[in-house]
Structure formats: structure tokens, C-alpha cells
Design a protein around this motif. Structure first.
Motif, PDB file in Angstrom:
ATOM      1  N   ASP A  87      71.143  24.703  -4.466  1.00 24.34           N
ATOM      2  CA  ASP A  87      70.586  23.398  -4.127  1.00 24.34           C
ATOM      3  C   ASP A  87      70.402  22.565  -5.383  1.00 24.34           C
ATOM      4  N   GLU A  88      71.105  21.454  -5.416  1.00 25.13           N
ATOM      5  CA  GLU A  88      71.030  20.574  -6.576  1.00 25.13           C
ATOM      6  C   GLU A  88      69.635  19.964  -6.721  1.00 25.13           C
ATOM      7  N   SER A  89      68.972  19.771  -5.593  1.00 26.20           N
ATOM      8  CA  SER A  89      67.645  19.152  -5.607  1.00 26.20           C
ATOM      9  C   SER A  89      66.855  19.606  -4.389  1.00 26.20           C
ATOM     10  N   LEU A  90      65.585  19.277  -4.379  1.00 28.16           N
ATOM     11  CA  LEU A  90      64.726  19.600  -3.243  1.00 28.16           C
ATOM     12  C   LEU A  90      65.259  18.984  -1.954  1.00 28.16           C
ATOM     13  N   LEU A 104      60.377  21.905 -10.725  1.00 29.23           N
ATOM     14  CA  LEU A 104      59.752  21.238  -9.589  1.00 29.23           C
ATOM     15  C   LEU A 104      58.392  20.716 -10.032  1.00 29.23           C
ATOM     16  N   PRO A 135      62.065  28.035  -9.111  1.00 29.56           N
ATOM     17  CA  PRO A 135      61.954  27.057 -10.201  1.00 29.56           C
ATOM     18  C   PRO A 135      60.576  27.055 -10.851  1.00 29.56           C
ATOM     19  N   TYR A 144      64.623  35.333  -4.363  1.00 25.52           N
ATOM     20  CA  TYR A 144      65.440  34.349  -5.055  1.00 25.52           C
ATOM     21  C   TYR A 144      64.793  33.945  -6.360  1.00 25.52           C
ATOM     22  N   LYS A 145      65.640  33.487  -7.241  1.00 31.86           N
ATOM     23  CA  LYS A 145      65.155  32.873  -8.458  1.00 31.86           C
ATOM     24  C   LYS A 145      64.353  31.644  -8.036  1.00 31.86           C
ATOM     25  N   TRP A 185      66.022  23.863 -13.755  1.00 32.19           N
ATOM     26  CA  TRP A 185      65.514  23.434 -12.447  1.00 32.19           C
ATOM     27  C   TRP A 185      63.987  23.458 -12.474  1.00 32.19           C
ATOM     28  N   VAL A 204      64.206  27.635  -1.835  1.00 32.18           N
ATOM     29  CA  VAL A 204      65.030  26.689  -2.586  1.00 32.18           C
ATOM     30  C   VAL A 204      65.939  27.509  -3.489  1.00 32.18           C
ATOM     31  N   THR A 241      56.756  15.182  -4.383  1.00 33.92           N
ATOM     32  CA  THR A 241      57.223  16.304  -5.171  1.00 33.92           C
ATOM     33  C   THR A 241      58.660  16.039  -5.551  1.00 33.92           C
ATOM     34  N   VAL A 242      58.946  16.142  -6.818  1.00 36.85           N
ATOM     35  CA  VAL A 242      60.327  15.982  -7.281  1.00 36.85           C
ATOM     36  C   VAL A 242      60.821  17.332  -7.770  1.00 36.85           C
ATOM     37  N   GLY A 243      62.096  17.576  -7.600  1.00 41.63           N
ATOM     38  CA  GLY A 243      62.643  18.837  -8.065  1.00 41.63           C
ATOM     39  C   GLY A 243      64.148  18.811  -8.030  1.00 41.63           C
ATOM     40  N   ASP A 244      64.753  19.001  -9.163  1.00 36.62           N
ATOM     41  CA  ASP A 244      66.207  19.133  -9.209  1.00 36.62           C
ATOM     42  C   ASP A 244      66.611  19.818 -10.507  1.00 36.62           C
ATOM     43  N   SER A 245      67.883  19.964 -10.694  1.00 33.59           N
ATOM     44  CA  SER A 245      68.368  20.747 -11.839  1.00 33.59           C
ATOM     45  C   SER A 245      68.487  19.928 -13.110  1.00 33.59           C
TER      46      SER A 245
END
Lengths: 249, 249
Positions: free
Chosen positions: A62-65, B102, B13, B10-11, B100, A52, B89-93
Motif C-alpha cells: 500500500d503506497e498510502s493509507l 503514519l 509503519p 505484517y511489517k 513509511w 496496512v 491521519t496521514v500515512g504513506d511511503s
DNA sequence: GCAATAGTGTCTTTTAGACAGTATCTT
DNA sequence: AAGATACTGTCTAAAAGACACTATTGC
């Protein structure tokens, strides 16, 4: 959320998105797998996926999952998903040799006509594998066999009481084609009359007025139907789909 | 998994686990919320949860996502879950002001008799809130109102065709108590005879031979039942649970 | 005509849904 | 006995499941 340890920053696991892409081809349920081009599991087949991307300064972000899942899907198939649903998230210290890795898995349904496999990109190879029972005749990388089993189970289960199967067909289809799709997914013959009664009652599909299937191979041309866009309702069949036990004619 | 960019890191969350804990108390469906003791959303009510601990060198270490959920549950309620299922699972910025994030959400069912709210630990306060329709009469921290709506929806939906409701009752219960539980969850009266027929057919409960409910408040003592441990089957009721439209006597 | 596929009508069986009856306890 | 709650039997309505029939095409 954190209700404790106010400001402490914890080490956080690597976060990935994998996609189980289903389609129906040659009368069989198939799943898209890619051959890994790098270690670990170099040369093994795996579900398409990747990290991600949560760094807004990187070129890919990626703005979201779900956006990450859509990106992976587009990269592998060249199309947007007809249907995309979050399946599950797995995460532990053992599933990846590189350490604690978390992976959110989506499953997608795409009609075969729309898929354009993207070869020659980063993945060494991409191919459709036939689903056999609860899995595929291959040992996959990581815990992907188990994830795939879960995806197949969820797909079959949802087919029983929802209309998701329509997302495996083109925009316009005949009722016989739709029934065939259900039969492939469930692995059982269905009773025609009862199947059509259920569809009518559920209001899942509607006629494309005056439009018939062309290019029949001998036989009465069939009425074309299209999917009726639904509101936010999950369950269309109050009972399960109608089986039949009669032997084929 | 990563099929591209072989070795690039990668970075990643921040990774959290939240738990929606349901119980039935005073004839109503309730959910456990805790008052946040720190910013962001200090003083607001939120779902219990916290960071996934993936560093084996720390004193608290979660072997897996589910282990993390169980740990959170134990911290808040003092007990193991009767039933624990991954919800989403929710995940966004945008959902967390810190960037960000998750979050994997589990939902748990626990009989009220077993719950021992853990006050005075890290959480400022822990309390049961009555579920009203699709939510709770409170604005929660983060996107927790939306998560809760999803959890309630999933719970209600699963009650329709599975036996999960038994996990809200003690080990031994009467059929009337079980029916009442279903009615609270569904918000509708059920038809007694049909309800019992369905139970018998599905085989989800069995008599505790020769054991009757004591302490009745006038009325025939009821047979006690217990849950029949199931194999890996999700669907017990081929049709939905039986409603009734008759007015109460 | 025949083969092939599409689509419908109707009978039987199952089960949901309603309702009223009997059973067994406390007071 | 009265009141309360537990439990069961049976009728009806609706839908599943089976099966056979008609319809429309290509050859």
C-alpha cells in the motif's frame, strides 16, 4: 514529528485500515459487515479491514493509507468507491486482545447496483445489515459498534449540509429518488418544494437534457438529473435541509 | 481488523502523533511551531509531535492515541488543552525520508493566557507563528505545510457552525471579545446584533450574574459571560454565523 | 374517468442583515 | 461634556416551511 530523542527507535503499534461501507437497499440504509473466520472474535461480525501493507518487498503493497482503504474496499465489494472519506483513527492498548493496535477508519458510499459482494475469498461471509437508529442489531467484534456509531453520525451530519447523498444513487436519478435518499438517511420527511429550491440554488445537480425516467409504475415520468462535479467545496446548503412537519397525505 | 491471513504478522509503519496548537495573540491567529534539533529537517520549523509510546515497559507509555496527543501538548505548552480534536491521519511511503510513516494529527485550542512555552527541553526552540490566510510564511518540515492548511480549514469551517471559538478565550469573557475572536478566525467583520441573537438562540454562553469586565479603557463596562457546557451536540448555529457588509464606522 | 407520481406557484413565518438609537463608563 | 464602548429596538429582505394547485403518465 520526532523533535526529541534523535535516533531512538520506538516500538510501534500494529496498523490497520477498516472501512465502513454504506449503501441504500430496499429503502433502508445498510452497512457491509463480514463474518470473521479466525480468532479473535471468530464467528463475530466486523467491519471489513486489514493490516496496512508497508513492506515494498511483499506482493501486496500500500503506497498510502488511502490506497490501503481502497484495496480493502475493492476486495470486499468488487468496485471502486463512489465516495471515500477518512473518518477517524482509533488506537489504544485495550481494543484488541493482541495489544496496542491502531486503526484508521474510512467510510464509503456506494450505490447498491454497483456492489458485487465477494464471497468465498478470505472472509467467511459478507452481508449487508440494516442500520437501525444509531447502530446495527448485532454485537460486533472489537470496538466496531462504537466506530459504526461514529460513522453513522458523521454520515447523517454531512447529509444535512452537503451533497454526499448523491453518491448512493446511480449516475442518473430523478429528484424524487434523491429526496427519498435524503429522507432515508435523515429518517424524516422533507418538504418537496423547499428541497428542490435548495438543490437549484446550491447547483448540486443538473438536468440530463431530454432524458426521462422510464418504467414508471403509473404516474408522470420524471426528468433525470446528474451530479454536477464540484470544486473543493464542502458546504452546499447554507442552512440545513428543509424538513416538513406535515402529515403524509 | 484482520479478517484474512489469520496469524501472519505484517511489517508495521512508524506511528507518530502531531499537534496543531492554535491560539489568539495580539489580535491574530497563531500556531505553535518548534525548531527541529535533529535530522531530518534539522533547523526547520515543524509541528510539535513525536512517536506514540506503546511499550508498557518504557518509562513513558501512552494508553491511547489521544493520551499521546495530550502528552505532546503538555510537553510543549505546559497546559492541558481547552479543546482537543482529532484532525486527520496521514500515512504513506514518501512523506518521511526514513520510510513509511503514519501520523495522526490533532488540533488544539488554548487561550494565550494559559500557554507557557517550554523552552530548553528537547526542542531547540518553540515559537508562535502568525497564520496568514491558509498557512504560515514559512516552509515547514515534512508535509506539515499541508497538514497545517487542513487544520486551518477545519478550524475556520467549525467556527462557522459551532462554538469552539470560546476555547480560545479565558473562562470569562465579554460578548465583544467573543465577537472579535470570531472575526479574527473568519477574517471578516460580523454584524453585532445578529451575532448576539444567534448566541442567545444557540444558548452557548450565559451571563456571569452581576459580574462586569473591569479595567475598561473608557467605555461602558461589559457583562461577563461564560461558556455553557454542552451535551454531545456539534452544531449550534442552524445557519452560518452572520456576516456584515457594512463599512466600519 | 381514476390513481399515481412529477413538478410549480404563492402565502406565511422566521431570521438574517442593516442601521440607528439608548446606556454607562473614563477622562 | 466628550469620547468610547456596550447593548437594544426595529425595519427590510430573503429564505424556510406549508399548502394547494397543475401536469403527465398507466390503467
Amino acid at each position: 514529528m520526532t523533535t526529541e530523542n534523535k535516533h531512538k527507535e520506538y516500538k510501534t503499534p500494529k496498523s490497520m485500515v477498516d472501512v465502513v461501507i454504506f449503501t441504500i437497499d430496499e429503502g433502508k440504509l445498510k452497512v457491509l459487515l463480514i463474518k470473521r473466520g479466525a480468532d479473535p472474535y471468530k464467528g463475530a461480525w466486523a467491519l471489513p479491514g486489514g493490516a496496512v501493507r508497508v513492506d515494498p518487498k511483499e506482493p501486496v503493497f500500500d503506497e498510502s493509507l488511502e490506497a490501503a482503504a481502497k484495496r480493502e474496499l475493492l476486495e470486499e465489494t468488487g468496485v471502486e468507491a463512489s465516495y471515500l472519506e477518512q473518518l477517524m483513527t482509533v488506537g489504544d492498548s485495550k481494543r484488541d486482545p493482541s495489544g496496542w493496535v491502531l486503526s484508521t477508519v474510512y467510510f464509503a458510499l456506494i450505490p447498491i447496483e454497483k456492489i458485487r459482494l465477494q464471497h468465498g475469498t478470505d472472509a467467511a461471509d459478507a452481508r449487508l445489515f440494516t442500520v437501525n437508529g444509531n447502530s446495527v442489531n448485532k454485537t460486533l467484534a472489537y470496538d466496531h459498534n462504537e466506530i459504526l456509531r461514529n460513522a453513522i453520525k458523521r454520515l447523517r451530519s454531512k447529509v444535512e449540509y452537503t451533497s454526499i447523498a448523491v453518491h448512493l444513487l446511480p449516475d442518473e436519478f430523478t429528484l424524487s429518488e434523491l429526496q427519498k435518499t435524503y429522507e432515508i438517511l435523515l429518517g424524516e420527511p422533507l418538504a418537496k418544494a423547499a428541497f428542490r429550491r435548495s438543490l437549484a440554488k446550491a447547483g448540486i445537480v443538473e438536468e440530463v437534457k431530454g432524458k426521462m425516467k422510464e418504467f414508471t409504475h403509473g404516474g408522470r415520468p420524471a426528468q433525470l438529473y446528474k451530479f454536477t462535479p464540484q470544486q473543493d467545496v464542502d458546504i452546499f446548503f447554507p442552512r440545513s435541509i428543509t424538513r416538513t412537519s406535515s402529515s403524509a397525505p
